[in-house]
Design a protein around this motif. Structure first.
Motif, PDB file in Angstrom:
ATOM      1  N   GLU A 139      86.438  14.373 -43.777  1.00  0.00           N
ATOM      2  CA  GLU A 139      85.417  14.674 -44.809  1.00  0.00           C
ATOM      3  C   GLU A 139      85.270  16.122 -44.980  1.00  0.00           C
ATOM      4  N   LEU A 140      85.166  16.827 -43.981  1.00  0.00           N
ATOM      5  CA  LEU A 140      85.278  18.351 -44.228  1.00  0.00           C
ATOM      6  C   LEU A 140      86.412  18.609 -44.923  1.00  0.00           C
ATOM      7  N   ARG A 167      86.037  17.758 -48.734  1.00  0.00           N
ATOM      8  CA  ARG A 167      84.895  18.232 -49.276  1.00  0.00           C
ATOM      9  C   ARG A 167      85.450  19.897 -49.892  1.00  0.00           C
ATOM     10  N   ALA A 168      86.187  20.286 -48.777  1.00  0.00           N
ATOM     11  CA  ALA A 168      86.629  21.829 -49.213  1.00  0.00           C
ATOM     12  C   ALA A 168      88.062  21.813 -50.383  1.00  0.00           C
ATOM     13  N   ALA A 223      85.632  27.533 -48.605  1.00  0.00           N
ATOM     14  CA  ALA A 223      84.843  26.411 -48.599  1.00  0.00           C
ATOM     15  C   ALA A 223      84.969  25.606 -47.420  1.00  0.00           C
ATOM     16  N   PHE A 224      86.160  25.518 -46.778  1.00  0.00           N
ATOM     17  CA  PHE A 224      86.417  24.695 -45.228  1.00  0.00           C
ATOM     18  C   PHE A 224      85.478  25.587 -44.564  1.00  0.00           C
ATOM     19  N   ASP A 234      82.678  27.387 -44.820  1.00  0.00           N
ATOM     20  CA  ASP A 234      81.263  27.052 -45.271  1.00  0.00           C
ATOM     21  C   ASP A 234      80.957  25.822 -44.783  1.00  0.00           C
ATOM     22  N   GLN A 235      81.752  24.699 -44.964  1.00  0.00           N
ATOM     23  CA  GLN A 235      81.229  23.411 -44.705  1.00  0.00           C
ATOM     24  C   GLN A 235      81.422  23.250 -43.180  1.00  0.00           C
ATOM     25  N   GLN A 246      89.628  27.707 -50.920  1.00  0.00           N
ATOM     26  CA  GLN A 246      89.683  26.488 -50.053  1.00  0.00           C
ATOM     27  C   GLN A 246      89.432  26.771 -48.698  1.00  0.00           C
ATOM     28  N   LEU A 258      78.313  24.670 -41.999  1.00  0.00           N
ATOM     29  CA  LEU A 258      77.044  23.994 -42.138  1.00  0.00           C
ATOM     30  C   LEU A 258      76.974  22.922 -41.183  1.00  0.00           C
ATOM     31  N   LEU A 259      77.800  22.177 -40.821  1.00  0.00           N
ATOM     32  CA  LEU A 259      78.328  20.921 -40.076  1.00  0.00           C
ATOM     33  C   LEU A 259      77.489  21.437 -38.866  1.00  0.00           C
TER      34      LEU A 259
END
Length: 336
Positions: free
Chosen positions: A212-213, A216-217, A235-236, A238-239, A232, A242-243
């Motif tokens: 999922e991570l 999302r990225a 974004a990865f 950041d994801q 990307q 966050l997790l």
């Protein structure tokens, strides 16, 4: 397995406020690898299911009525002797391990209060329910294990000191700081798939969360670091951050994925974050509690498993009867 360590941690937090201080009124063993503790106290009554089934190991509150054997198994009788009438003092979990420990106060035959532990190991084929005394010595286990010195397999036998499962050598998200995440990402192999790297690096993450991570990225569950653009990769990162924050703060919610089909929908997987990687193929539903989520998921899964087992047994019985008739017919034809 669907019940990963993070989901189990959320469930433990939920159960802690529900069952701590309750008295074990009755103990049942409806299946060879399942226990049900009937609990009651000032806050009300409930039933706690403990399962060491290889495919469906879990712990949760249950409202489902199960048929108990006419003669209680020996392990059930032993549990009634040692923890019947006891009080649950605490419920704990080693950090992001699939192990839950119930600490109990129960009186022995002489009326002396003793501290005991009921340990539920939810680790696939090695799942177990183990009772220990105040010194950590095993009273008994629902699955006794002889062990193997050559392979290092643990012995789980009455009279031996309990030894927990060997911890995995991975990074624990509970104790990971943002600067450590940056360092880990910078040292990740460029040819590695992002989801595989997450699974191999961090403790407690399930395959569906790792995919999922990546999705999302990058919009691709199998994205590799070498193929990622700078945007990307950011974004990865950041994801992932966050997790990790969600896991550390317990900011998670119970979700179940349902597989859509012509005959309706059936439970497919559970998680603690919204899963978007499957698109419209699966339906995502949020539940009121993790205990309800796990109860409903495994009830459906157990029903399907039982149906498959009954189908297999019936098919085998019919095939055996058919083969016998064929042999008789062949013999009679030869005689004729």
């Amino acid at each position: 397995m669907p019940l990963d360590a993070v989901t189990l941690s959320a469930l433990r937090n939920e159960l802690s406020g529900r069952i701590t201080g309750l008295k074990i009124d009755k103990v049942f063993q409806p299946e060879k690898d399942e226990l049900i503790l009937a609990l009651r106290g000032a806050s009300g009554s409930c039933r706690l299911l403990l399962s060491a089934n290889q495919a469906n190991a879990r712990i949760c509150l249950t409202e489902a009525q199960r048929e108990n054997p006419a003669v209680p198994p020996m392990f059930c009788m032993l549990m009634r002797k040692y923890i019947g009438g006891g009080v649950i003092r605490s419920i704990s979990q080693p950090p992001l391990e699939r192990v839950v420990e119930l600490e109990l106060d129960a009186t022995d035959e002489m009326g002396i209060l003793r501290r005991r532990k009921l340990i539920i190991e939810l680790i696939g084929r090695q799942s177990n329910i183990i009772l220990t005394d105040e010194d950590g010595r095993i009273t008994d286990a629902i699955h006794r294990v002889d062990g193997d010195i050559a392979t290092g397999k643990r012995q789980i036998l009455p009279g031996m000191f309990y030894r927990p499962p060997e911890p995995q050598v991975k990074v624990n998200p509970l104790y990971t700081e943002p600067h450590q995440l940056s360092s880990l990402l910078a040292s990740a192999p460029t040819e590695a798939a992002a989801d595989r790297w997450l699974l191999d690096t961090f403790l407690g993450l399930s395959p569906v969360v790792c995919r999922e991570l990546a999705f999302r990225a990058c919009g691709d569950v199998s994205a590799r670091f070498v193929e990622m653009t700078e945007e990307q990769r950011a974004a990865f990162s950041d994801q992932l951050e966050l997790l990790i924050t969600q896991i550390q703060t317990g900011d998670v919610l119970p979700y179940m994925l349902f597989e859509r089909s012509e005959n309706g929908s059936r439970p497919y997987d559970i998680c603690y974050i919204p899963i978007t990687q499957y698109g419209s193929k699966y339906e995502l539903r949020q539940f009121d509690s993790f205990s309800m989520l796990i109860e409903q998921f495994y009830l459906a899964r157990s029903a399907n498993d039982r149906m498959r087992q009954k189908t297999h047994d019936l098919t085998r019985a019919i095939s055996s009867a058919r083969d016998r008739v064929r042999r008789k017919v062949a013999t009679q034809r030869q005689e004729l």
